[in-house]
Design an enzyme around this catalytic site. Sequence first.
Site, PDB file in Angstrom:
ATOM      1  N   GLN A  88      -5.127  -2.630  -5.685  1.00 50.59           N
ATOM      2  CA  GLN A  88      -4.682  -1.934  -3.968  1.00 50.59           C
ATOM      3  C   GLN A  88      -6.573  -1.480  -4.476  1.00 50.59           C
ATOM      4  OE1 GLN A  88      -1.861  -0.928  -1.376  1.00 50.59           O
ATOM      5  NE2 GLN A  88      -1.146  -0.420  -3.876  1.00 50.59           N
ATOM      6  N   HIS A 106      -7.694  -5.952  -2.261  1.00 46.25           N
ATOM      7  CA  HIS A 106      -8.304  -5.278  -1.023  1.00 46.25           C
ATOM      8  C   HIS A 106      -9.704  -5.366  -1.107  1.00 46.25           C
ATOM      9  CE1 HIS A 106      -4.467  -3.091   0.161  1.00 46.25           C
ATOM     10  NE2 HIS A 106      -3.849  -4.242  -0.025  1.00 46.25           N
ATOM     11  N   GLY A 173       0.599   4.465  -9.501  1.00 40.63           N
ATOM     12  CA  GLY A 173      -0.519   5.227  -8.762  1.00 40.63           C
ATOM     13  C   GLY A 173      -0.776   4.899  -7.050  1.00 40.63           C
ATOM     14  N   LEU A 200       3.044   9.959  -9.212  1.00 45.33           N
ATOM     15  CA  LEU A 200       3.071  11.362  -9.301  1.00 45.33           C
ATOM     16  C   LEU A 200       4.295  12.410  -8.161  1.00 45.33           C
ATOM     17  CD1 LEU A 200       1.470  13.386 -10.646  1.00 45.33           C
ATOM     18  CD2 LEU A 200      -0.226  14.168  -8.762  1.00 45.33           C
TER      19      LEU A 200
HETATM   20  P1  NAD Z   1      -2.122   6.677  -1.830  1.00 42.28           P
HETATM   21  O1  NAD Z   1      -3.726   7.175  -1.630  1.00 42.28           O
HETATM   22  O2  NAD Z   1      -1.490   6.372  -1.015  1.00 42.28           O
HETATM   23  O3  NAD Z   1      -0.895   6.590  -2.967  1.00 42.28           O
HETATM   24  C1  NAD Z   1      -1.357   7.744  -4.160  1.00 42.28           C
HETATM   25  C2  NAD Z   1      -1.041   7.566  -4.910  1.00 42.28           C
HETATM   26  O4  NAD Z   1      -0.849   7.876  -6.155  1.00 42.28           O
HETATM   27  C3  NAD Z   1       0.500   9.444  -4.617  1.00 42.28           C
HETATM   28  O5  NAD Z   1       2.191   8.882  -4.417  1.00 42.28           O
HETATM   29  C4  NAD Z   1       0.113   9.960  -5.372  1.00 42.28           C
HETATM   30  O6  NAD Z   1       1.631  10.359  -6.212  1.00 42.28           O
HETATM   31  C5  NAD Z   1       0.194   8.821  -6.687  1.00 42.28           C
HETATM   32  N1  NAD Z   1      -0.898   9.756  -7.780  1.00 42.28           N
HETATM   33  C6  NAD Z   1      -1.573  10.492  -7.466  1.00 42.28           C
HETATM   34  N2  NAD Z   1      -2.006  10.697  -8.258  1.00 42.28           N
HETATM   35  C7  NAD Z   1      -2.304   9.890  -9.325  1.00 42.28           C
HETATM   36  C8  NAD Z   1      -1.390  10.064 -10.676  1.00 42.28           C
HETATM   37  N3  NAD Z   1      -3.165  11.242 -11.126  1.00 42.28           N
HETATM   38  N4  NAD Z   1      -0.937   9.386 -11.663  1.00 42.28           N
HETATM   39  C9  NAD Z   1      -0.340   8.509 -11.002  1.00 42.28           C
HETATM   40  N5  NAD Z   1      -0.073   8.637  -9.604  1.00 42.28           N
HETATM   41  C10 NAD Z   1      -0.945   9.535  -9.242  1.00 42.28           C
HETATM   42  O7  NAD Z   1      -2.951   4.891  -2.166  1.00 42.28           O
HETATM   43  P2  NAD Z   1      -2.286   3.252  -1.900  1.00 42.28           P
HETATM   44  O8  NAD Z   1      -0.908   3.368  -2.238  1.00 42.28           O
HETATM   45  O9  NAD Z   1      -3.120   2.683  -3.037  1.00 42.28           O
HETATM   46  O10 NAD Z   1      -2.643   2.965  -0.609  1.00 42.28           O
HETATM   47  C11 NAD Z   1      -3.964   3.337  -0.306  1.00 42.28           C
HETATM   48  C12 NAD Z   1      -4.639   2.107   0.316  1.00 42.28           C
HETATM   49  O11 NAD Z   1      -6.326   2.585  -0.249  1.00 42.28           O
HETATM   50  C13 NAD Z   1      -4.906   1.227  -0.797  1.00 42.28           C
HETATM   51  O12 NAD Z   1      -5.339   0.126  -0.464  1.00 42.28           O
HETATM   52  C14 NAD Z   1      -6.758   1.280  -1.318  1.00 42.28           C
HETATM   53  O13 NAD Z   1      -7.178   0.149  -1.253  1.00 42.28           O
HETATM   54  C15 NAD Z   1      -7.194   2.226  -0.358  1.00 42.28           C
HETATM   55  N6  NAD Z   1      -7.927   3.170  -1.504  1.00 42.28           N
HETATM   56  C16 NAD Z   1      -8.633   2.795  -2.778  1.00 42.28           C
HETATM   57  C17 NAD Z   1      -9.883   4.010  -3.496  1.00 42.28           C
HETATM   58  C18 NAD Z   1      -9.762   3.663  -4.412  1.00 42.28           C
HETATM   59  O14 NAD Z   1     -10.286   1.910  -4.965  1.00 42.28           O
HETATM   60  N7  NAD Z   1      -9.594   4.555  -5.756  1.00 42.28           N
HETATM   61  C19 NAD Z   1      -9.422   5.456  -3.303  1.00 42.28           C
HETATM   62  C20 NAD Z   1      -8.949   5.485  -1.915  1.00 42.28           C
HETATM   63  C21 NAD Z   1      -8.003   4.550  -1.405  1.00 42.28           C
END
Ligand code: NAD
Length: 232
Positions: A88, A106, A173, A200
């Site tokens: 995602q 995405h 994650g 997490l």
């Molecule tokens: P989310 O932010 O809703 O959830 C993140 C999850 O990751 C949480 O449940 C949290 O407990 C867990 N987490 C945090 N740190 C962690 C770690 N070190 N190890 C394991 N788990 C960990 O994210 P989502 O479900 O991916 O939804 C967010 C949407 O936003 C996605 O559709 C994405 O496209 C977009 N997004 C992308 C990025 C990126 O590309 N890095 C960043 C922010 C949002």
Amino acid sequence: MKKYLFLTGAGISAESGIRTFRDSGGLWEDHKVEDVASPLGFRKDPQKVWKFYKERYHQSLSVEPNPAHYALKKLEDHIGDRFHLITQNVDGLHIRAGSNRVLEMHGSLNRCFCSNCKARYQMQEIDLQADIPICNKCGSQLRPDIVWFGEIPYFLYEIEEHLKKCDVFVVIGTSGTVYPAAGFVMTAKLFGAHTIAINLDRPDNFSFIDEFHQGKSGELIPVYIERIMESG
Ligand code: NAD
Ligand code: ZN
């Protein structure tokens, strides 16, 4: 020989220094998602939306993949076509870690396309100094190649095929709140896969998870992948 399918979300990139939605109280880097991640937001203020994605693009280039991204690449090298990865995330870190069988459902911060003629561009080929970059084929506004809220994610047909065929589905994650990705675990389970979450916190779709490992993906994934490689 088991087939493994992985789904990753923002949490896998947290240890690379990219904030998740949850960390930011439902905001994306302090912005309301409807302003920067919806077609209406882009129509209202394309300059603001471009400023946001230029920042995200430069941020993604300034960080590095972490041990979880590299462990997934290692597993792919080891089991080849029995490995598939859906992400995602839009940060491109799986590809930078060397993964090949990745479906960026995405979209990606590394690309954009023309809102009129649909010509596609890599960010590095366009003039990012412009407030709103312009298509050099038809002169219309370019937009980031990100699937915004209300738009249809990429690769849904291929994803469904993988969900039906996999033996093990591992979700890493992701909070299990953004659909349709949040529903994949239910589909995989209905088609007989063993479902695992490494996260997490407890994901919202916890009831479809057979096995939950709570912790940081950068620590747990390399250990889990070693176990798979030992057992085949
Ligand atoms: P989310 O932010 O809703 O959830 C993140 C999850 O990751 C949480 O449940 C949290 O407990 C867990 N987490 C945090 N740190 C962690 C770690 N070190 N190890 C394991 N788990 C960990 O994210 P989502 O479900 O991916 O939804 C967010 C949407 O936003 C996605 O559709 C994405 O496209 C977009 N997004 C992308 C990025 C990126 O590309 N890095 C960043 C922010 C949002
Ligand atoms: Zn065009």
